[in-house]
Design a protein around this motif. Structure first.
Motif, PDB file in Angstrom:
ATOM      1  N   GLY A 191       6.462  -8.986  -5.837  1.00  0.00           N
ATOM      2  CA  GLY A 191       6.895  -7.704  -5.290  1.00  0.00           C
ATOM      3  C   GLY A 191       6.025  -6.531  -5.677  1.00  0.00           C
ATOM      4  O   GLY A 191       6.527  -5.463  -6.028  1.00  0.00           O
ATOM      5  N   ARG A 192       4.700  -6.677  -5.541  1.00  0.00           N
ATOM      6  CA  ARG A 192       3.789  -5.615  -5.994  1.00  0.00           C
ATOM      7  C   ARG A 192       2.897  -5.062  -4.895  1.00  0.00           C
ATOM      8  O   ARG A 192       1.984  -4.273  -5.166  1.00  0.00           O
ATOM      9  CB  ARG A 192       2.930  -6.140  -7.146  1.00  0.00           C
ATOM     10  N   VAL A 193       3.128  -5.417  -3.649  1.00  0.00           N
ATOM     11  CA  VAL A 193       2.244  -5.001  -2.562  1.00  0.00           C
ATOM     12  C   VAL A 193       2.615  -3.614  -2.049  1.00  0.00           C
ATOM     13  O   VAL A 193       3.793  -3.274  -1.917  1.00  0.00           O
ATOM     14  CB  VAL A 193       2.293  -6.024  -1.409  1.00  0.00           C
ATOM     15  N   LEU A 194       1.590  -2.815  -1.763  1.00  0.00           N
ATOM     16  CA  LEU A 194       1.711  -1.541  -1.061  1.00  0.00           C
ATOM     17  C   LEU A 194       0.890  -1.670   0.222  1.00  0.00           C
ATOM     18  O   LEU A 194      -0.317  -1.902   0.164  1.00  0.00           O
ATOM     19  CB  LEU A 194       1.169  -0.388  -1.907  1.00  0.00           C
ATOM     20  N   ALA A 195       1.533  -1.532   1.368  1.00  0.00           N
ATOM     21  CA  ALA A 195       0.865  -1.748   2.646  1.00  0.00           C
ATOM     22  C   ALA A 195       0.440  -0.410   3.245  1.00  0.00           C
ATOM     23  O   ALA A 195       1.244   0.300   3.830  1.00  0.00           O
ATOM     24  CB  ALA A 195       1.783  -2.496   3.605  1.00  0.00           C
ATOM     25  N   GLY A 196      -0.820  -0.078   3.084  1.00  0.00           N
ATOM     26  CA  GLY A 196      -1.371   1.151   3.646  1.00  0.00           C
ATOM     27  C   GLY A 196      -2.089   0.861   4.948  1.00  0.00           C
ATOM     28  O   GLY A 196      -2.993   0.023   4.994  1.00  0.00           O
ATOM     29  N   PHE A 197      -1.691   1.556   6.014  1.00  0.00           N
ATOM     30  CA  PHE A 197      -2.260   1.332   7.333  1.00  0.00           C
ATOM     31  C   PHE A 197      -2.867   2.623   7.883  1.00  0.00           C
ATOM     32  O   PHE A 197      -2.412   3.726   7.587  1.00  0.00           O
ATOM     33  CB  PHE A 197      -1.186   0.862   8.330  1.00  0.00           C
ATOM     34  N   GLY A 198      -3.871   2.449   8.736  1.00  0.00           N
ATOM     35  CA  GLY A 198      -4.452   3.560   9.485  1.00  0.00           C
ATOM     36  C   GLY A 198      -4.933   3.073  10.825  1.00  0.00           C
ATOM     37  O   GLY A 198      -4.894   1.869  11.115  1.00  0.00           O
ATOM     38  N   THR A 199      -5.402   3.985  11.651  1.00  0.00           N
ATOM     39  CA  THR A 199      -5.866   3.612  12.989  1.00  0.00           C
ATOM     40  C   THR A 199      -7.368   3.407  13.062  1.00  0.00           C
ATOM     41  O   THR A 199      -7.880   2.891  14.057  1.00  0.00           O
ATOM     42  CB  THR A 199      -5.467   4.682  14.023  1.00  0.00           C
ATOM     43  N   GLY A 200      -8.104   3.803  12.022  1.00  0.00           N
ATOM     44  CA  GLY A 200      -9.544   3.625  12.047  1.00  0.00           C
ATOM     45  C   GLY A 200     -10.241   4.650  12.929  1.00  0.00           C
ATOM     46  O   GLY A 200      -9.607   5.486  13.580  1.00  0.00           O
ATOM     47  N   TRP A 201     -11.565   4.565  12.967  1.00  0.00           N
ATOM     48  CA  TRP A 201     -12.351   5.544  13.716  1.00  0.00           C
ATOM     49  C   TRP A 201     -13.607   4.941  14.357  1.00  0.00           C
ATOM     50  O   TRP A 201     -14.235   5.553  15.207  1.00  0.00           O
ATOM     51  CB  TRP A 201     -12.798   6.678  12.787  1.00  0.00           C
ATOM     52  N   SER A 202     -13.983   3.711  13.956  1.00  0.00           N
ATOM     53  CA  SER A 202     -15.256   3.138  14.401  1.00  0.00           C
ATOM     54  C   SER A 202     -15.129   2.432  15.741  1.00  0.00           C
ATOM     55  O   SER A 202     -14.452   1.410  15.857  1.00  0.00           O
ATOM     56  CB  SER A 202     -15.783   2.147  13.355  1.00  0.00           C
ATOM     57  N   HIS A 203     -15.820   2.953  16.748  1.00  0.00           N
ATOM     58  CA  HIS A 203     -15.847   2.299  18.053  1.00  0.00           C
ATOM     59  C   HIS A 203     -16.512   0.929  17.966  1.00  0.00           C
ATOM     60  O   HIS A 203     -16.123  -0.004  18.690  1.00  0.00           O
ATOM     61  CB  HIS A 203     -16.605   3.166  19.053  1.00  0.00           C
ATOM     62  N   ASP A 204     -17.513   0.792  17.092  1.00  0.00           N
ATOM     63  CA  ASP A 204     -18.222  -0.481  16.970  1.00  0.00           C
ATOM     64  C   ASP A 204     -17.318  -1.555  16.368  1.00  0.00           C
ATOM     65  O   ASP A 204     -17.364  -2.712  16.788  1.00  0.00           O
ATOM     66  CB  ASP A 204     -19.470  -0.290  16.096  1.00  0.00           C
ATOM     67  N   GLU A 205     -16.500  -1.195  15.400  1.00  0.00           N
ATOM     68  CA  GLU A 205     -15.560  -2.167  14.835  1.00  0.00           C
ATOM     69  C   GLU A 205     -14.504  -2.553  15.863  1.00  0.00           C
ATOM     70  O   GLU A 205     -14.117  -3.728  15.956  1.00  0.00           O
ATOM     71  CB  GLU A 205     -14.914  -1.611  13.571  1.00  0.00           C
TER      72      GLU A 205
END
Length: 310
Positions: free
Chosen positions: A114-128
């Motif tokens: 029980g130690r996970v922290l789930a950090g999410f984002g939308t990103g910015w790189s068109h190439d990725e």
């Protein structure tokens, strides 16, 4: 309240993914860090379609040419530690199939106690996005919303079911379950990103917000969360310090946060704490020559911050 401190795990090319991650994770726990963190970077295009962070003309750093995969790095750290929280700042949502990511994080949380922290984002790189995204770049916000729905369903009670735009789950039993509800942290500072934090997140990972503006934005964000009928008292504000140590002190004009002499960086840490940050991730891996050097820097900064009473 004492500022909690996190440490970046070594993902750059000067580090060995298995041995060095385990060594640094164990050292972070021994030194007294509260958490260890990963980030996600897939590739560096030879001819980028955009600058770093989408800023025209801003070059990509050479360190991004080899970045270890974040979920495997988190799993390695979890296997050799017992106390520290293990977080992502951030996983780019659209580079992952939501159901699979939910299952991976649930398994990791169960394995780590029980130690996970789930950090999410939308990103910015068109190439990725061109290389690996499950949706077009223009639909990244909608896909993150669906991912948040899917992880809530998968981490919740069985039977799990979901009928979304990209994800269809017929009623099913899905395990293992997380040990506890995994805290969801969301990045960004745009109006849509902040609105999503207020509606959905357990914490905020601010991006590019000056210290003098941070308390006001944080207060408004919690007020908006309360307006949505949520209890904002437990929401966490977790900052990121991308540290670059310079040999000489820099003038304040044009100086980036957490860039400069050790004294200047410590002053920035104190300013982050004063602005209301609950936990600060010290990303020192770019300053480390190898794992031993990174551990020495981690110990030095942890001692200095605590000696300063922050």
């Amino acid at each position: 309240m004492t500022l909690r401190l996190g440490l970046s795990l070594p993902q750059f090319k000067q580090y060995t993914p298995g041995k060095d991650v385990a060594e640094v994770a164990r050292a972070a726990e021994r030194i007294g860090y509260d958490s260890v963190w990963v980030f996600e970077r897939l590739l560096v295009p030879e001819e980028p379609t955009q600058g770093l962070f989408g800023v025209p003309g801003l070059p990509w750093p050479d360190t991004y040419r080899s970045v270890a995969e974040p979920l495997m790095t988190m799993a390695t750290a979890a296997a050799v530690t017992e106390r520290v929280r293990i977080g992502s700042s951030v996983l780019v949502a659209s580079l992952h199939i939501p159901f699979q990511l939910a299952k991976q994080l649930a398994t990791l949380d169960a394995a780590s106690g029980g130690r996970v922290l789930a950090g999410f984002g939308t990103g910015w790189s068109h190439d990725e996005y061109a290389a690996a995204s499950v949706v077009p770049f223009a639909e990244r916000g909608a896909q993150l919303d669906e991912l948040l729905d899917v992880v809530a369903a998968v981490w919740g009670a069985d039977p799990v079911s979901y009928d979304g735009r990209w994800t269809k789950v017929a009623p099913a039993v899905v395990g293992p379950k997380p040990v506890r509800p995994i805290p969801v942290l969301l990045a960004g500072a745009s109006r849509p990103a902040l609105a999503r934090v207020a509606r959905r997140a357990d914490g905020w990972l601010p991006v590019g917000v000056p210290f003098d503006k941070l308390p006001g934005v944080w207060a408004r964000l919690r007020e908006e969360a309360e307006a949505h009928g949520r209890d904002a008292s437990g929401m966490e504000l977790i900052g990121r310090a991308n540290i670059r140590i310079t040999p000489d002190a820099l003038t304040e004009e044009g100086r980036q946060q957490f860039t400069g002499s050790r004294a200047q960086i410590l002053a920035d840490v104190a300013a982050a704490s004063a602005a209301g940050v609950h936990e600060l991730l010290l990303d020192l891996q770019g300053s480390g020559k190898d794992a031993h050097h990174l551990i020495d820097l981690a110990a030095e900064f942890h001692e200095a911050v605590r000696a300063a009473g922050v």
